[in-house]
Design an enzyme around this catalytic site. Structure first.
Site, mmCIF file in Angstrom:
data_model
loop_
_atom_site.group_PDB
_atom_site.id
_atom_site.type_symbol
_atom_site.label_atom_id
_atom_site.label_comp_id
_atom_site.label_asym_id
_atom_site.label_seq_id
_atom_site.Cartn_x
_atom_site.Cartn_y
_atom_site.Cartn_z
ATOM 1 N N HIS A 37 -23.527 -76.473 82.633
ATOM 2 C CA HIS A 37 -23.214 -75.624 83.781
ATOM 3 C C HIS A 37 -23.448 -74.157 83.461
ATOM 4 O O HIS A 37 -22.909 -73.639 82.477
ATOM 5 C CB HIS A 37 -21.756 -75.865 84.172
ATOM 6 C CG HIS A 37 -21.334 -75.242 85.454
ATOM 7 N ND1 HIS A 37 -20.180 -74.501 85.577
ATOM 8 C CD2 HIS A 37 -21.908 -75.234 86.681
ATOM 9 C CE1 HIS A 37 -20.053 -74.090 86.827
ATOM 10 N NE2 HIS A 37 -21.088 -74.513 87.522
ATOM 11 N N HIS A 85 -24.255 -65.646 89.714
ATOM 12 C CA HIS A 85 -23.494 -66.518 90.588
ATOM 13 C C HIS A 85 -22.829 -65.766 91.732
ATOM 14 O O HIS A 85 -22.945 -66.158 92.893
ATOM 15 C CB HIS A 85 -22.428 -67.271 89.776
ATOM 16 C CG HIS A 85 -21.559 -68.157 90.601
ATOM 17 N ND1 HIS A 85 -20.435 -67.697 91.266
ATOM 18 C CD2 HIS A 85 -21.645 -69.486 90.889
ATOM 19 C CE1 HIS A 85 -19.875 -68.699 91.930
ATOM 20 N NE2 HIS A 85 -20.581 -69.789 91.717
#
Length: 249
Positions: free
Chosen positions: A16, A58
């Site tokens: 991730h 992000h």
């Protein structure tokens, strides 16, 4: 049951944001940590700077993951490139720069690492970002053994990616599994559904496979939960716990 499933040339273990919790997310340093832990597939987030450079980030703002402040959408790449995207994590990574999508593509392709590229548009730039990511991915992975999997929560971005580079595989990312997931996957010509691991059940995995799609779950950080999902036949798990949940573990 796998006879009607689309090709899945990807590892079941997906790091991730590159390095999970072990390195500053969405950086080349994170990718190297992920590779050192045996991962052969990374997930990372891509958005546009104000002057249309594709970069890894992000959040909509730079505050959490850098020493800067304010919305990423308002900053040109030259300004973003001056920020420290590693110091927030630990002193060992202080000074780590924000990577471009092109730089990460070169690293992953050169090292035989597959990518789940999450299209993470700044608000209002969904279609523009989806198109830009897809066109760049087509060029950057030209001739590569494994095409990147493009995913997004933003359905407008996914639609734009499909229109720009229909040959690249896509996955629909969902916070909660919608009742009409089959219709949505068909609408964007997806190969996979990426779900919150809390919603993963054996029945759902079987149903997605029976419908002719793959399924992956984010973010699985409990080793027992990871083993259970893999036993149930899930196609991929995204994890932050690279030491405890990894291909060699």
């Amino acid at each position: 049951m796998t006879a009607n499933l689309p090709s899945w040339p990807y590892s079941r273990y997906i790091a991730h944001r590159g390095g999970g919790r072990l390195a500053p997310e969405n950086t080349l340093a994170a990718m190297r940590v992920g590779a050192a832990h045996g991962f052969t597939m990374f997930e990372y987030d891509v958005k546009l700077s104000s002057d249309n450079v594709l970069v890894l980030m992000h959040d909509d703002d730079v505050d959490r993951t850098s020493n800067g402040q304010g919305p990423a959408a308002a900053k040109p790449y030259a300004e973003l490139a001056q920020l420290d995207f590693g110091g927030w994590h630990s002193a060992a990574y202080a000074g780590e720069p924000l990577p471009t999508f092109a730089a990460v593509a070169r690293y992953t392709v050169a090292n035989g690492i597959a990518s789940n590229v999450e299209i993470k548009p700044c608000p209002g730039r969904e279609a523009e970002t989806g198109r830009a990511v897809a066109l760049a991915a087509r060029q950057l992975w030209q001739g590569a053994d494994t095409a990147p999997l493009l995913s997004s929560f933003a359905e407008e971005a996914l639609a734009a990616a499909r229109k720009a580079a229909p040959e690249l595989p896509r996955a629909l990312l969902v916070e909660k599994v919608p009742a009409d997931w089959r219709e949505r996957l068909a609408k964007y010509d997806c190969v996979a559904l990426n779900i919150n691991q809390k919603d993963a059940t054996r029945e759902l995995i079987d149903a997605v496979h029976a419908a002719g799609y793959r399924i992956a779950a984010w973010t699985v950080n409990d080793p027992e939960r990871a083993r259970l999902l893999l036993d149930w036949g899930i196609d991929g798990i995204f994890t932050d716990e690279l030491a405890a949940i990894r291909p060699a573990a």
